[in-house]
Design an enzyme around this catalytic site. Sequence first.
Site, PDB file in Angstrom:
ATOM      1  N   ARG A 235       9.100  26.431 -82.826  1.00 58.31           N
ATOM      2  CA  ARG A 235       9.606  25.749 -81.798  1.00 58.31           C
ATOM      3  C   ARG A 235       8.589  25.570 -80.729  1.00 58.31           C
ATOM      4  O   ARG A 235       7.975  26.652 -80.445  1.00 58.31           O
ATOM      5  CB  ARG A 235      10.928  26.112 -81.252  1.00 58.31           C
ATOM      6  CG  ARG A 235      12.142  26.049 -82.540  1.00 58.31           C
ATOM      7  CD  ARG A 235      12.470  24.443 -82.500  1.00 58.31           C
ATOM      8  NE  ARG A 235      13.741  24.229 -83.430  1.00 58.31           N
ATOM      9  CZ  ARG A 235      13.364  24.150 -84.694  1.00 58.31           C
ATOM     10  NH1 ARG A 235      12.241  23.875 -85.367  1.00 58.31           N
ATOM     11  NH2 ARG A 235      14.572  23.887 -85.381  1.00 58.31           N
ATOM     12  N   GLU A 264       9.974  17.718 -76.347  1.00 59.23           N
ATOM     13  CA  GLU A 264       9.783  16.874 -77.282  1.00 59.23           C
ATOM     14  C   GLU A 264      10.897  15.448 -76.884  1.00 59.23           C
ATOM     15  O   GLU A 264      11.892  15.709 -76.429  1.00 59.23           O
ATOM     16  CB  GLU A 264      10.189  17.217 -78.820  1.00 59.23           C
ATOM     17  CG  GLU A 264       9.220  18.218 -79.185  1.00 59.23           C
ATOM     18  CD  GLU A 264       9.717  18.715 -80.690  1.00 59.23           C
ATOM     19  OE1 GLU A 264      10.539  18.318 -81.080  1.00 59.23           O
ATOM     20  OE2 GLU A 264       8.904  19.761 -81.192  1.00 59.23           O
ATOM     21  N   HIS A 282       6.210  16.715 -85.007  1.00 58.87           N
ATOM     22  CA  HIS A 282       7.352  17.371 -85.523  1.00 58.87           C
ATOM     23  C   HIS A 282       7.876  17.082 -86.785  1.00 58.87           C
ATOM     24  O   HIS A 282       8.822  16.597 -86.927  1.00 58.87           O
ATOM     25  CB  HIS A 282       8.740  17.617 -84.600  1.00 58.87           C
ATOM     26  CG  HIS A 282       9.621  18.798 -85.033  1.00 58.87           C
ATOM     27  ND1 HIS A 282      10.508  19.426 -83.879  1.00 58.87           N
ATOM     28  CD2 HIS A 282       9.822  19.492 -86.138  1.00 58.87           C
ATOM     29  CE1 HIS A 282      10.864  20.147 -84.371  1.00 58.87           C
ATOM     30  NE2 HIS A 282      10.912  20.319 -85.709  1.00 58.87           N
TER      31      HIS A 282
END
Length: 332
Positions: A235, A264, A282
Site C-alpha cells: 500500500r 491514489e 496499482h
Amino acid sequence: MASLGVLLVVSVDSYLEAELDRRFNLFRLWESPPSRRREFLQANAPWIRAVVGSPNGCADAELIDQLPNLEIVANCGVGIDKVDLPLCRERGIRVVYTPDVVTDDTADLGIGLTIAALRRICDADRYTRDGSWKDKGNYKLTSKFSGKAVGILGLGRIGLAVAKRAQGFGCPICYCSRSEKPNTNYKYYPSVLDLAYNCHVLVAACPLTDETHHIINREVIEALGPKGVLVNIGRGSLVDEKELVSALLDGRLGAAGLDVFEHEPHVPEQLFGLENVVLVPHIGTDTVETTKAMSDLILDNLAAYMLNKPLLTPDIDKEYRRARLLAGWLSC
C-alpha cells in the site's frame, strides 16, 4: 437470491458487476454523485445487506453507520485498510476477502518492477523509441538483478511468493515481520531498519495498519542507500512518499518500482522525469485470469452466505485477530 441487496461501492470489473446485477439486487453507490450519496443510502438502506468493495473503497465507519441491516462485507482484494474491522466486529458483520488468488500476479509484478528498475527498462524503451539509440549510440550500463540481496517487508502469502521467485535468480533472501517465521531458511531481522541495511532490494509486501503507516521512513530509505532499490507492492502509505521523492531526487536512493501510492490516483509529478523510477497504476492483480478468479470468489462467498453454507474464505477479521495473537502481521 434476488432478496440479497448488495451495495457496490466502487466501479469494478464488468464481469463482476454484471454477475452481481444478475444474481442479486444490486445498488451502485459509485454512480451516485458524492453530494447525493447520503440521500441514496437513506433511500436504499433497508434492502442493503451486503457491501462489495475494493482497494479503492469498501466499508468505512461512515458507510457502515448508514446501513443498519448490513450483514456481510466482501472485499475484492487482500488489503483491509478500507474496512472498519472493529466496527464490523462490534456489529457482527462478516468480512470476507480474496486471498491466495491474488498472490502470483502481485509477486510477479514485484519481480518485474525490480528488474525494470535495475535494468532501466522503461527508460531504455524511451531511448529506443525516440531515436536516441541511432543518434547517440548504445544505452548506458545498468545493474543486474541476479544475486542481489532481497529484503522482504511482510513475509505473508505474497512476500513468500516474491522470495520464491527471487531465489530463482540466485538472490539471498532476508525479511522483517513482527515475529520470526517458522519453516524458512531466510535471514530474519526484527526491524525494517536492520533489513534495509542488509539488502540491496527492499520489497514492501505487508498490510497497511496503524503500526505500518510510514514504516518506510527517511531513516529506512537512508539505510537502503544510493545503490538500493525500493519496490512497493503493498500500500502506498507504507512509505513516507515525501521522503521517497526527496531521496530519489537527491540521489540518496538508487531506484524505485512503485505499484501503489499514498494518495491514489495522484502520483507525485516530480517522479515523472526520473529514469530510475518505474511507475504503474496499482495493477498488481489486474490480469484477466486473476480478476475473474477474484470476482468468482466474491460471488461464491455471497452465494454461500445466502444459503447458510460455510464461506469459501475465512472471515478476514478472524484471520486478523489470529495473526495478532501470533504476534505477526496479517498475511497478505
